[in-house]
Design a protein around this motif. Structure first.
Motif, PDB file in Angstrom:
ATOM      1  N   VAL A  69      83.814  -5.703 -65.722  1.00 63.06           N
ATOM      2  CA  VAL A  69      85.252  -5.860 -65.918  1.00 63.06           C
ATOM      3  C   VAL A  69      85.738  -6.962 -64.982  1.00 63.06           C
ATOM      4  O   VAL A  69      84.995  -7.459 -64.124  1.00 63.06           O
ATOM      5  CB  VAL A  69      86.017  -4.541 -65.637  1.00 63.06           C
ATOM      6  N   VAL A  70      86.987  -7.355 -65.159  1.00 59.92           N
ATOM      7  CA  VAL A  70      87.565  -8.408 -64.335  1.00 59.92           C
ATOM      8  C   VAL A  70      87.586  -7.960 -62.873  1.00 59.92           C
ATOM      9  O   VAL A  70      87.989  -6.843 -62.548  1.00 59.92           O
ATOM     10  CB  VAL A  70      88.992  -8.743 -64.817  1.00 59.92           C
ATOM     11  N   GLY A  71      87.128  -8.854 -61.977  1.00 60.76           N
ATOM     12  CA  GLY A  71      87.105  -8.561 -60.553  1.00 60.76           C
ATOM     13  C   GLY A  71      85.731  -8.263 -60.008  1.00 60.76           C
ATOM     14  O   GLY A  71      85.505  -8.384 -58.797  1.00 60.76           O
ATOM     15  N   GLU A  72      84.789  -7.867 -60.855  1.00 59.76           N
ATOM     16  CA  GLU A  72      83.446  -7.552 -60.386  1.00 59.76           C
ATOM     17  C   GLU A  72      82.629  -8.829 -60.213  1.00 59.76           C
ATOM     18  O   GLU A  72      82.828  -9.818 -60.919  1.00 59.76           O
ATOM     19  CB  GLU A  72      82.749  -6.600 -61.357  1.00 59.76           C
ATOM     20  N   ARG A  73      81.680  -8.781 -59.263  1.00 64.32           N
ATOM     21  CA  ARG A  73      80.842  -9.937 -58.987  1.00 64.32           C
ATOM     22  C   ARG A  73      79.553  -9.829 -59.793  1.00 64.32           C
ATOM     23  O   ARG A  73      78.882  -8.795 -59.781  1.00 64.32           O
ATOM     24  CB  ARG A  73      80.527 -10.033 -57.491  1.00 64.32           C
ATOM     25  N   HIS A 119      88.118 -13.886 -65.924  1.00 64.37           N
ATOM     26  CA  HIS A 119      88.764 -13.716 -67.233  1.00 64.37           C
ATOM     27  C   HIS A 119      87.689 -13.444 -68.273  1.00 64.37           C
ATOM     28  O   HIS A 119      86.620 -14.060 -68.252  1.00 64.37           O
ATOM     29  CB  HIS A 119      89.552 -14.971 -67.601  1.00 64.37           C
ATOM     30  N   ILE A 120      87.982 -12.513 -69.181  1.00 64.01           N
ATOM     31  CA  ILE A 120      87.109 -12.224 -70.320  1.00 64.01           C
ATOM     32  C   ILE A 120      87.901 -12.549 -71.570  1.00 64.01           C
ATOM     33  O   ILE A 120      88.831 -11.829 -71.927  1.00 64.01           O
ATOM     34  CB  ILE A 120      86.644 -10.746 -70.332  1.00 64.01           C
ATOM     35  N   GLY A 121      87.565 -13.650 -72.220  1.00 63.62           N
ATOM     36  CA  GLY A 121      88.289 -14.083 -73.396  1.00 63.62           C
ATOM     37  C   GLY A 121      87.567 -13.728 -74.678  1.00 63.62           C
ATOM     38  O   GLY A 121      86.535 -13.044 -74.674  1.00 63.62           O
TER      39      GLY A 121
END
Length: 361
Positions: A205-209, A221-223
């Protein structure tokens, strides 16, 4: 009484007044009872949703209430007309018109129920995942749009088939057109379906490395077509969603602990009785910090500069950037305590021995 019977037997448009009366009663009953039932179920569903956190209804009951609440008023009118029309004997043209209206109304309601059911399961699956980010909501919207196009196309074809229209040529044309469009936008569709897979499977998810092949960075961002990472050096890395799913993705953000390992070598002239002190100093430095776990500090090798001690310990990954401060504190404590104990790690040195030749006699 005889006069009343004669009035009821009076024929109007090939139907007695009695049949017209029964048809009117059936229409009014159906048009009154069904909306009342629909409104009651809608009110009950609103109460269920209000207390869903404490007493959630079963999925089947919630779906049934949703389908009843999504029943169209137009369809209710069509059902009332259908039941009333079955009592009467109407001309063929009027009867055919009623059949067309009923077929269209039934398939319209089936389409509404199908889309409502699909949205129900999609939203339920999304809520189980525990994330409601913009990428997941966008993917759900795109999936719903595509699914609705397919559902309504199928229902229109089925309705035309029920009305006696030959749809063979139409189906063949749609199939050929669909294949042509799919081949033309194959790469875009591949990334789109990969985006849907990421949104629902949630490998990250957004924020994970992440570490994807030789690239590493935090998900920014996941588009619908690409996933964007912000690398530790600052630049943005853009990878297509299809390539992301084909790669070996390491999700660094979901590690419960981060493993750390280092080696220290000490000179060979270090007294052996101090070897136990080395392990105690390092163990105390690690365990003195919160969110850490000491594993071992053992003599693993007799190296070229002296005995080598290998230390393995863990720091909790959930503490985020605080973990770097913990590592810094542990290393500073180790250096300080080793110095107080008179233990100095071995430095890489090189000894050169000069040989003198004997002078000539």
């Amino acid at each position: 009484m005889a006069d009343l019977l004669e009035v009821l037997d009076y024929q109007f448009l090939n139907n007695s007044l009695l049949k017209w009366g029964f048809a009117a009663l059936v229409f009014l009953f159906t048009f009154t009872v069904l909306p009342i039932l629909r409104g009651w179920v809608g009110a009950r569903r609103a109460k269920w949703l209000a207390r869903s956190t404490t007493h959630p209804p079963t999925p089947a009951l919630e779906l049934l209430a949703l389908l009843i609440a999504r029943t169209s008023k137009i369809v209710l009118i069509i059902l009332a007309l259908y039941f009333a029309e079955k009592i009467l004997v109407l001309p063929p043209k009027v009867d055919t018109l009623f059949d067309v209206v009923i077929v269209v109304g039934v398939w319209l309601q089936v389409g509404l129920w199908a889309t409502a059911t699909l949205r129900f399961f999609l939203m339920r699956h999304q809520s189980k995942g525990g994330t409601h980010d913009g990428a997941a909501e966008t993917s759900v919207a795109i999936l719903m749009f595509g699914a609705q196009v397919i559902i309504w196309a199928l229902l229109i074809l089925l309705a035309l088939d029920n009305l006696g229209v030959n749809i063979t040529a139409l189906v063949a044309g749609l199939g050929i057109g669909g294949v042509a469009v799919a081949l033309a936008v194959q790469a875009v569709l591949s990334d789109l379906f990969a985006s849907l897979s990421i949104a629902f499977d949630k490998p990250f998810v957004v924020g994970e490395r992440l570490k994807i092949d030789e690239f590493e960075g935090a998900v920014e961002h996941i588009g619908l077509k690409s996933t964007r990472l912000r690398s530790i050096t600052g630049e943005q890395i853009i990878i297509s969603n299809a390539d992301v799913l084909k790669s070996r993705v390491r999700n660094m953000g979901r590690m419960p602990e981060r493993r750390l390992q280092f080696k220290l070598a000490f000179p060979y002239d270090t007294p052996p009785e101090k070897f136990d002190l080395i392990e105690k100093v390092i163990r105390a430095a690690v365990t003195s910090q919160q969110n850490t776990r000491f594993v071992q500090c053992i003599l693993t090798n007799l190296g070229p500069y002296g005995p080598e001690f290998e230390t393995i310990w863990f720091v909790a990954n959930r503490v985020g950037d605080v973990g770097n401060a913990i590592v810094d504190a542990v290393n500073r404590t180790i250096v300080k305590e080793l110095a107080l104990a008179g233990l100095t790690p071995a430095a890489p040195t090189q000894r050169i021995t000069m040989l003198r030749e004997n002078p000539a006699p």
